[in-house]
Design a protein around this motif. Structure first.
Motif, PDB file in Angstrom:
ATOM      1  N   LYS A 154       0.816  -1.220   0.000  1.00  0.00           N
ATOM      2  CA  LYS A 154       0.000   0.000   0.000  1.00  0.00           C
ATOM      3  C   LYS A 154       0.849   1.269   0.000  1.00  0.00           C
ATOM      4  O   LYS A 154       0.305   2.368  -0.080  1.00  0.00           O
ATOM      5  N   ASN A 155       2.182   1.092   0.117  1.00  0.00           N
ATOM      6  CA  ASN A 155       3.093   2.245   0.172  1.00  0.00           C
ATOM      7  C   ASN A 155       2.685   3.195   1.305  1.00  0.00           C
ATOM      8  O   ASN A 155       2.616   4.414   1.140  1.00  0.00           O
ATOM      9  N   ASP A 156       2.420   2.586   2.466  1.00  0.00           N
ATOM     10  CA  ASP A 156       1.951   3.331   3.637  1.00  0.00           C
ATOM     11  C   ASP A 156       2.947   3.148   4.775  1.00  0.00           C
ATOM     12  O   ASP A 156       3.034   2.072   5.379  1.00  0.00           O
ATOM     13  N   ILE A 157       3.704   4.188   5.088  1.00  0.00           N
ATOM     14  CA  ILE A 157       4.745   4.105   6.103  1.00  0.00           C
ATOM     15  C   ILE A 157       4.164   3.919   7.500  1.00  0.00           C
ATOM     16  O   ILE A 157       4.828   3.377   8.396  1.00  0.00           O
ATOM     17  N   THR A 158       2.926   4.349   7.709  1.00  0.00           N
ATOM     18  CA  THR A 158       2.320   4.228   9.046  1.00  0.00           C
ATOM     19  C   THR A 158       2.124   2.760   9.426  1.00  0.00           C
ATOM     20  O   THR A 158       2.218   2.401  10.605  1.00  0.00           O
ATOM     21  N   LEU A 159       1.865   1.902   8.446  1.00  0.00           N
ATOM     22  CA  LEU A 159       1.729   0.475   8.727  1.00  0.00           C
ATOM     23  C   LEU A 159       3.064  -0.116   9.183  1.00  0.00           C
ATOM     24  O   LEU A 159       3.107  -0.967  10.071  1.00  0.00           O
ATOM     25  N   LEU A 160       4.138   0.352   8.575  1.00  0.00           N
ATOM     26  CA  LEU A 160       5.469  -0.112   8.978  1.00  0.00           C
ATOM     27  C   LEU A 160       5.798   0.358  10.398  1.00  0.00           C
ATOM     28  O   LEU A 160       6.369  -0.392  11.197  1.00  0.00           O
ATOM     29  N   GLU A 161       5.436   1.586  10.709  1.00  0.00           N
ATOM     30  CA  GLU A 161       5.673   2.108  12.054  1.00  0.00           C
ATOM     31  C   GLU A 161       4.888   1.304  13.096  1.00  0.00           C
ATOM     32  O   GLU A 161       5.377   1.050  14.206  1.00  0.00           O
ATOM     33  N   SER A 162       3.682   0.881  12.738  1.00  0.00           N
ATOM     34  CA  SER A 162       2.879   0.067  13.636  1.00  0.00           C
ATOM     35  C   SER A 162       3.552  -1.272  13.910  1.00  0.00           C
ATOM     36  O   SER A 162       3.533  -1.769  15.040  1.00  0.00           O
ATOM     37  N   ALA A 163       4.163  -1.848  12.878  1.00  0.00           N
ATOM     38  CA  ALA A 163       4.877  -3.117  13.056  1.00  0.00           C
ATOM     39  C   ALA A 163       6.101  -2.938  13.945  1.00  0.00           C
ATOM     40  O   ALA A 163       6.395  -3.784  14.796  1.00  0.00           O
ATOM     41  N   ILE A 164       6.816  -1.832  13.770  1.00  0.00           N
ATOM     42  CA  ILE A 164       8.025  -1.582  14.560  1.00  0.00           C
ATOM     43  C   ILE A 164       7.689  -1.390  16.040  1.00  0.00           C
ATOM     44  O   ILE A 164       8.426  -1.853  16.926  1.00  0.00           O
ATOM     45  N   GLN A 165       6.572  -0.738  16.312  1.00  0.00           N
ATOM     46  CA  GLN A 165       6.178  -0.498  17.696  1.00  0.00           C
ATOM     47  C   GLN A 165       5.954  -1.800  18.469  1.00  0.00           C
ATOM     48  O   GLN A 165       6.134  -1.849  19.687  1.00  0.00           O
ATOM     49  N   LYS A 166       5.570  -2.858  17.759  1.00  0.00           N
ATOM     50  CA  LYS A 166       5.323  -4.144  18.404  1.00  0.00           C
ATOM     51  C   LYS A 166       6.606  -4.760  18.983  1.00  0.00           C
ATOM     52  O   LYS A 166       6.545  -5.630  19.857  1.00  0.00           O
ATOM     53  N   PHE A 167       7.748  -4.320  18.484  1.00  0.00           N
ATOM     54  CA  PHE A 167       9.010  -4.909  18.952  1.00  0.00           C
ATOM     55  C   PHE A 167       9.317  -4.545  20.404  1.00  0.00           C
ATOM     56  O   PHE A 167      10.067  -5.251  21.068  1.00  0.00           O
ATOM     57  N   ASP A 168       8.755  -3.451  20.907  1.00  0.00           N
ATOM     58  CA  ASP A 168       8.967  -3.098  22.316  1.00  0.00           C
ATOM     59  C   ASP A 168       8.430  -4.189  23.229  1.00  0.00           C
ATOM     60  O   ASP A 168       9.105  -4.637  24.171  1.00  0.00           O
ATOM     61  N   SER A 169       7.200  -4.634  22.948  1.00  0.00           N
ATOM     62  CA  SER A 169       6.626  -5.715  23.757  1.00  0.00           C
ATOM     63  C   SER A 169       7.350  -7.034  23.509  1.00  0.00           C
ATOM     64  O   SER A 169       7.447  -7.878  24.414  1.00  0.00           O
ATOM     65  N   LEU A 170       7.886  -7.207  22.281  1.00  0.00           N
ATOM     66  CA  LEU A 170       8.638  -8.424  21.966  1.00  0.00           C
ATOM     67  C   LEU A 170       9.897  -8.522  22.818  1.00  0.00           C
ATOM     68  O   LEU A 170      10.198  -9.585  23.400  1.00  0.00           O
ATOM     69  N   TYR A 171      10.641  -7.416  22.914  1.00  0.00           N
ATOM     70  CA  TYR A 171      11.878  -7.427  23.707  1.00  0.00           C
ATOM     71  C   TYR A 171      11.581  -7.700  25.189  1.00  0.00           C
ATOM     72  O   TYR A 171      12.359  -8.390  25.866  1.00  0.00           O
ATOM     73  N   LYS A 172      10.473  -7.190  25.673  1.00  0.00           N
ATOM     74  CA  LYS A 172      10.104  -7.416  27.088  1.00  0.00           C
ATOM     75  C   LYS A 172       9.824  -8.881  27.331  1.00  0.00           C
ATOM     76  O   LYS A 172      10.217  -9.455  28.367  1.00  0.00           O
ATOM     77  N   LEU A 173       9.138  -9.531  26.371  1.00  0.00           N
ATOM     78  CA  LEU A 173       8.855 -10.961  26.505  1.00  0.00           C
ATOM     79  C   LEU A 173      10.140 -11.799  26.478  1.00  0.00           C
ATOM     80  O   LEU A 173      10.257 -12.774  27.211  1.00  0.00           O
ATOM     81  N   LEU A 174      11.052 -11.405  25.619  1.00  0.00           N
ATOM     82  CA  LEU A 174      12.298 -12.171  25.501  1.00  0.00           C
ATOM     83  C   LEU A 174      13.185 -11.980  26.726  1.00  0.00           C
ATOM     84  O   LEU A 174      14.021 -12.854  27.049  1.00  0.00           O
ATOM     85  N   ASP A 175      13.038 -10.863  27.410  1.00  0.00           N
ATOM     86  CA  ASP A 175      13.841 -10.617  28.624  1.00  0.00           C
ATOM     87  C   ASP A 175      13.327 -11.409  29.825  1.00  0.00           C
ATOM     88  O   ASP A 175      14.042 -11.589  30.818  1.00  0.00           O
ATOM     89  N   THR A 176      12.064 -11.844  29.759  1.00  0.00           N
ATOM     90  CA  THR A 176      11.492 -12.562  30.911  1.00  0.00           C
ATOM     91  C   THR A 176      11.974 -14.009  30.961  1.00  0.00           C
ATOM     92  O   THR A 176      12.330 -14.595  29.950  1.00  0.00           O
TER      93      THR A 176
END
Length: 231
Positions: free
Chosen positions: A209-231
């Motif tokens: 869709k050539n929509d950068i906001t969708l990519l930003e939404s995917a990147i934001q999910k990595f914050d919760s991913l790193y927290k899960l991996l640290d547990t």
């Protein structure tokens, strides 16, 4: 006096006037023919080549735009190669226009050639940057594909190990706290897989869709991913 003129004199004067008028008309005709010849030569040597040259430039410019759009949207290498070929032909056409302008001192044409040549160089530079960016993205996509395969294998291996240990601990009648800790690890890994799947889907949607906001939404999910991996 005219009454005393003989018929012969009158005829001679009349013929003289007719000859004079004929000479004037002939001179006017010759001058007009020369002007017409000069106009025809100017049309043949200047205007026709200029129109033909302008038509070729317009056609090449449109074809380049179409090819670059095909390369960007479809990543079609054939379209890129065709665009590069037309870049060279367009340069040749602009050189032809410049030579024509200098030969016949066409100032407006020379000014337009200068503007067009500058625009062409800027377009070629932009096309080169686009090519590099897409090549870099291809390399990143290949790396992501390899990393995704490795990640999925590792998560699958991890879950198998944890589920095997959980079954063993259940058989050993391990304490509830230990069993809950093991279950939590399994659940966390399932959440990690879910986040990664979500991110991959939104990355592809962002590209489609050539929509950068969708990519930003995917990147934001990595914050919760790193927290899960640290547990």
């Amino acid at each position: 006096m005219t009454r005393t003129m003989t018929l012969g004199k009158r005829i001679s004067i009349g013929l003289g006037i007719l000859v004079f008028i004929t000479l004037i008309l002939g001179t006017i005709g010759v001058v007009n023919m020369r002007n017409a010849s000069h106009g025809a030569k100017q049309l043949s040597d200047t205007y026709v080549p200029e129109i033909d040259n302008a038509s070729n430039i317009f056609k090449l410019a449109n074809q380049i735009r179409y090819d670059m759009r095909g390369y960007v949207n479809r990543e079609d290498e054939a379209s890129l190669n065709n665009a590069k070929k037309n870049f060279s032909e367009l340069k040749n056409e602009l050189a032809t226009a410049e030579a024509l302008g200098k030969k016949y001192q066409l100032k407006a044409l020379l000014d337009n050639v200068k503007i067009a040549s500058k625009g062409l160089e800027e377009y070629i530079a932009a096309s080169a940057r686009i090519e590099k960016a897409l090549q870099k993205r291809k390399a990143y996509d290949a790396t992501m594909a390899e990393s995704s395969a490795a990640f999925l294998k590792n998560t699958d291996d991890y879950l198998r190990v944890q589920e095997k240990k959980l079954r063993a601990e259940i058989d050993e009648k391990a304490p509830a706290a230990k069993l809950l800790a093991r279950v939590e690890k399994i659940e966390n890994m399932h959440k990690v897989v879910e986040i990664i799947t979500y991110s991959r889907v939104f990355v592809f949607l962002s590209q489609a869709k050539n929509d950068i906001t969708l990519l930003e939404s995917a990147i934001q999910k990595f914050d919760s991913l790193y927290k899960l991996l640290d547990t």
